[in-house]
Scaffold this motif. Structure first.
Motif, PDB file in Angstrom:
ATOM      1  N   THR A 174       0.836  -1.204   0.000  1.00 29.11           N
ATOM      2  CA  THR A 174       0.000   0.000   0.000  1.00 29.11           C
ATOM      3  C   THR A 174       0.872   1.255   0.000  1.00 29.11           C
ATOM      4  OG1 THR A 174      -1.806  -1.105   1.175  1.00 29.11           O
ATOM      5  CG2 THR A 174      -1.743   1.305   1.284  1.00 29.11           C
ATOM      6  N   ILE A 175       1.906   1.261   0.837  1.00 29.07           N
ATOM      7  CA  ILE A 175       2.809   2.413   0.893  1.00 29.07           C
ATOM      8  C   ILE A 175       3.537   2.580  -0.438  1.00 29.07           C
ATOM      9  CG2 ILE A 175       4.892   3.334   1.998  1.00 29.07           C
ATOM     10  CD1 ILE A 175       3.927   2.074   4.598  1.00 29.07           C
ATOM     11  N   MET A 176       3.964   1.477  -1.037  1.00 31.13           N
ATOM     12  CA  MET A 176       4.632   1.524  -2.330  1.00 31.13           C
ATOM     13  C   MET A 176       3.703   2.135  -3.387  1.00 31.13           C
ATOM     14  SD  MET A 176       6.473  -1.691  -4.275  1.00 31.13           S
ATOM     15  CE  MET A 176       6.907  -2.404  -2.682  1.00 31.13           C
ATOM     16  N   ARG A 177       2.448   1.708  -3.373  1.00 34.73           N
ATOM     17  CA  ARG A 177       1.476   2.239  -4.337  1.00 34.73           C
ATOM     18  C   ARG A 177       1.290   3.738  -4.148  1.00 34.73           C
ATOM     19  NH1 ARG A 177      -3.541   3.624  -3.648  1.00 34.73           N
ATOM     20  NH2 ARG A 177      -3.806   2.497  -1.674  1.00 34.73           N
ATOM     21  N   LEU A 178       1.164   4.178  -2.902  1.00 29.94           N
ATOM     22  CA  LEU A 178       0.968   5.599  -2.624  1.00 29.94           C
ATOM     23  C   LEU A 178       2.170   6.426  -3.080  1.00 29.94           C
ATOM     24  CD1 LEU A 178      -0.626   5.326   0.926  1.00 29.94           C
ATOM     25  CD2 LEU A 178      -1.777   6.066  -1.166  1.00 29.94           C
ATOM     26  N   ILE A 179       3.373   5.923  -2.848  1.00 30.59           N
ATOM     27  CA  ILE A 179       4.583   6.641  -3.264  1.00 30.59           C
ATOM     28  C   ILE A 179       4.661   6.728  -4.782  1.00 30.59           C
ATOM     29  CG2 ILE A 179       7.109   6.542  -3.337  1.00 30.59           C
ATOM     30  CD1 ILE A 179       6.988   5.249  -0.526  1.00 30.59           C
ATOM     31  N   ILE A 180       4.451   5.599  -5.464  1.00 30.29           N
ATOM     32  CA  ILE A 180       4.556   5.560  -6.924  1.00 30.29           C
ATOM     33  C   ILE A 180       3.519   6.463  -7.573  1.00 30.29           C
ATOM     34  CG2 ILE A 180       4.277   4.103  -8.970  1.00 30.29           C
ATOM     35  CD1 ILE A 180       5.477   1.800  -7.289  1.00 30.29           C
ATOM     36  N   THR A 181       2.253   6.328  -7.153  1.00 28.00           N
ATOM     37  CA  THR A 181       1.191   7.104  -7.808  1.00 28.00           C
ATOM     38  C   THR A 181       1.323   8.597  -7.526  1.00 28.00           C
ATOM     39  OG1 THR A 181      -0.295   6.644  -5.932  1.00 28.00           O
ATOM     40  CG2 THR A 181      -0.457   5.194  -7.854  1.00 28.00           C
ATOM     41  N   THR A 182       1.797   8.961  -6.343  1.00 26.41           N
ATOM     42  CA  THR A 182       1.952  10.382  -6.019  1.00 26.41           C
ATOM     43  C   THR A 182       3.072  11.021  -6.829  1.00 26.41           C
ATOM     44  OG1 THR A 182       1.150  10.014  -3.757  1.00 26.41           O
ATOM     45  CG2 THR A 182       2.368  12.052  -4.179  1.00 26.41           C
ATOM     46  N   ILE A 183       4.230  10.376  -6.863  1.00 24.76           N
ATOM     47  CA  ILE A 183       5.362  10.929  -7.615  1.00 24.76           C
ATOM     48  C   ILE A 183       5.072  10.921  -9.111  1.00 24.76           C
ATOM     49  CG2 ILE A 183       7.774  10.554  -8.279  1.00 24.76           C
ATOM     50  CD1 ILE A 183       8.294   9.635  -5.406  1.00 24.76           C
ATOM     51  N   MET A 184       4.571   9.788  -9.627  1.00 27.70           N
ATOM     52  CA  MET A 184       4.302   9.703 -11.061  1.00 27.70           C
ATOM     53  C   MET A 184       3.158  10.627 -11.464  1.00 27.70           C
ATOM     54  SD  MET A 184       6.644   7.975 -12.325  1.00 27.70           S
ATOM     55  CE  MET A 184       5.979   8.018 -14.002  1.00 27.70           C
ATOM     56  N   GLY A 185       2.169  10.793 -10.590  1.00 24.48           N
ATOM     57  CA  GLY A 185       1.072  11.710 -10.896  1.00 24.48           C
ATOM     58  C   GLY A 185       1.571  13.133 -11.067  1.00 24.48           C
ATOM     59  N   THR A 186       2.490  13.540 -10.201  1.00 26.86           N
ATOM     60  CA  THR A 186       3.084  14.878 -10.319  1.00 26.86           C
ATOM     61  C   THR A 186       3.867  15.019 -11.616  1.00 26.86           C
ATOM     62  OG1 THR A 186       3.259  15.180  -7.921  1.00 26.86           O
ATOM     63  CG2 THR A 186       4.742  16.493  -9.298  1.00 26.86           C
ATOM     64  N   LEU A 187       4.702  14.027 -11.924  1.00 26.98           N
ATOM     65  CA  LEU A 187       5.542  14.107 -13.119  1.00 26.98           C
ATOM     66  C   LEU A 187       4.722  14.056 -14.401  1.00 26.98           C
ATOM     67  CD1 LEU A 187       8.526  11.865 -11.986  1.00 26.98           C
ATOM     68  CD2 LEU A 187       8.378  14.362 -12.003  1.00 26.98           C
ATOM     69  N   VAL A 188       3.679  13.229 -14.422  1.00 23.17           N
ATOM     70  CA  VAL A 188       2.804  13.177 -15.600  1.00 23.17           C
ATOM     71  C   VAL A 188       2.116  14.527 -15.798  1.00 23.17           C
ATOM     72  CG1 VAL A 188       0.660  12.170 -16.493  1.00 23.17           C
ATOM     73  CG2 VAL A 188       2.444  10.682 -15.587  1.00 23.17           C
ATOM     74  N   SER A 189       1.684  15.158 -14.715  1.00 23.46           N
ATOM     75  CA  SER A 189       1.060  16.486 -14.823  1.00 23.46           C
ATOM     76  C   SER A 189       2.045  17.514 -15.367  1.00 23.46           C
ATOM     77  CB  SER A 189       0.547  16.939 -13.452  1.00 23.46           C
ATOM     78  OG  SER A 189      -0.478  16.095 -12.997  1.00 23.46           O
ATOM     79  N   LEU A 190       3.278  17.494 -14.854  1.00 19.76           N
ATOM     80  CA  LEU A 190       4.282  18.473 -15.277  1.00 19.76           C
ATOM     81  C   LEU A 190       4.658  18.329 -16.739  1.00 19.76           C
ATOM     82  CD1 LEU A 190       6.767  18.400 -12.237  1.00 19.76           C
ATOM     83  CD2 LEU A 190       5.090  20.163 -12.768  1.00 19.76           C
ATOM     84  N   LEU A 192       3.211  15.937 -19.197  1.00 22.30           N
ATOM     85  CA  LEU A 192       2.282  15.429 -20.207  1.00 22.30           C
ATOM     86  C   LEU A 192       0.895  16.056 -20.165  1.00 22.30           C
ATOM     87  CD1 LEU A 192       3.184  11.619 -20.006  1.00 22.30           C
ATOM     88  CD2 LEU A 192       4.083  13.342 -21.563  1.00 22.30           C
ATOM     89  N   VAL A 193       0.298  16.178 -18.998  1.00 24.44           N
ATOM     90  CA  VAL A 193      -1.079  16.664 -18.914  1.00 24.44           C
ATOM     91  C   VAL A 193      -1.152  18.173 -19.090  1.00 24.44           C
ATOM     92  CG1 VAL A 193      -3.145  16.806 -17.480  1.00 24.44           C
ATOM     93  CG2 VAL A 193      -1.735  14.738 -17.431  1.00 24.44           C
TER      94      VAL A 193
END
Length: 219
Positions: A174-190, A192-193
């Motif tokens: 669960t912690i791994m998922r939260l870390i991955i999705t939070t960091i990748m979500g930020t980078l995808v926004s910066l 790509l989105v």
């Protein structure tokens, strides 16, 4: 460094692979990646790729019967065989093989590492994000590489900081998922989105790091 130079650099990571690509093939690969990343696989024609590469369309079909075969047989192997192991092994060595004094130090290095990786390979990453749900040939190698090179090391770091009492006692997955999705979500926004926004990248990364530290730290 141009996309073409970046591709050549990746290919040179494996001498055996380098010998299999002619200059014309490299130009086709470069053109395919550039147009796929801009328009998506479905909206791209082989004629556009040929024009961008400066070759006749027949040159592509001499080796690949369909556009899907072009994606799977050229772009996917390039990413899976060259970029993929480079991503997984370097990622493991640069982030998970280090010893960290604090959880914050780990998160900072992880976020910085992924930022630099995506910045350098943005076109290829964009194709993966756009097409990975539609083509299992793109997804399967990365799932395997993550499991082989990253998963256990990532999990052990989380367990380490849980034992130290720094982060919450939740499931490591669960912690791994939260870390991955939070960091990748930020980078995808910066990248790509909302790439045209005038982002203060340093500030956005810092906010992401603080969000994870505050959310996962033991209060």
């Amino acid at each position: 460094m141009t996309q073409y130079e970046s591709l050549k650099e990746l290919i040179m990571l494996d001498a055996n692979e380098e010998a299999k690509f002619s200059e014309k093939q490299l130009k086709i690969i470069e053109a395919a990646i550039e147009i796929f990343s801009e328009k998506g696989f479905a909206a791209t024609s082989t004629n556009e790729i040929a024009k961008k590469a400066g070759v006749a369309e027949g040159t592509i079909f001499r080796h690949y019967k369909t556009k899907k075969e072009l994606l799977v047989s050229i772009v996917s192997p390039l990413m899976a065989k060259l970029l993929g192991p480079h991503f997984a092994k370097d990622f493991a060595n640069e982030v998970f093989e280090l010893k960290y004094e604090t959880f914050e130090e780990f998160i900072r290095n992880l976020a910085s590492n992924r930022y630099e990786f995506i910045k350098k390979h943005i076109a290829v990453v964009k194709i993966l994000i756009q097409e990975i749900s539609y083509h299992k040939e793109l997804k399967e190698p990365y799932v395997r590489l993550f499991k082989e090179h990253v998963y256990e090391k990532f999990k052990n770091i989380i367990l380490h900081f849980q034992k130290k009492g720094e982060i919450v006692d939740e499931s490591p997955d669960t912690i791994m998922r939260l870390i991955i999705t939070t960091i990748m979500g930020t980078l995808v926004s910066l990248f790509l989105v909302l790439p045209d926004n005038e982002w203060d990248t340093e500030s956005e990364l810092e906010s992401t790091i603080q969000f994870l530290i505050n959310g996962l730290s033991v209060k």
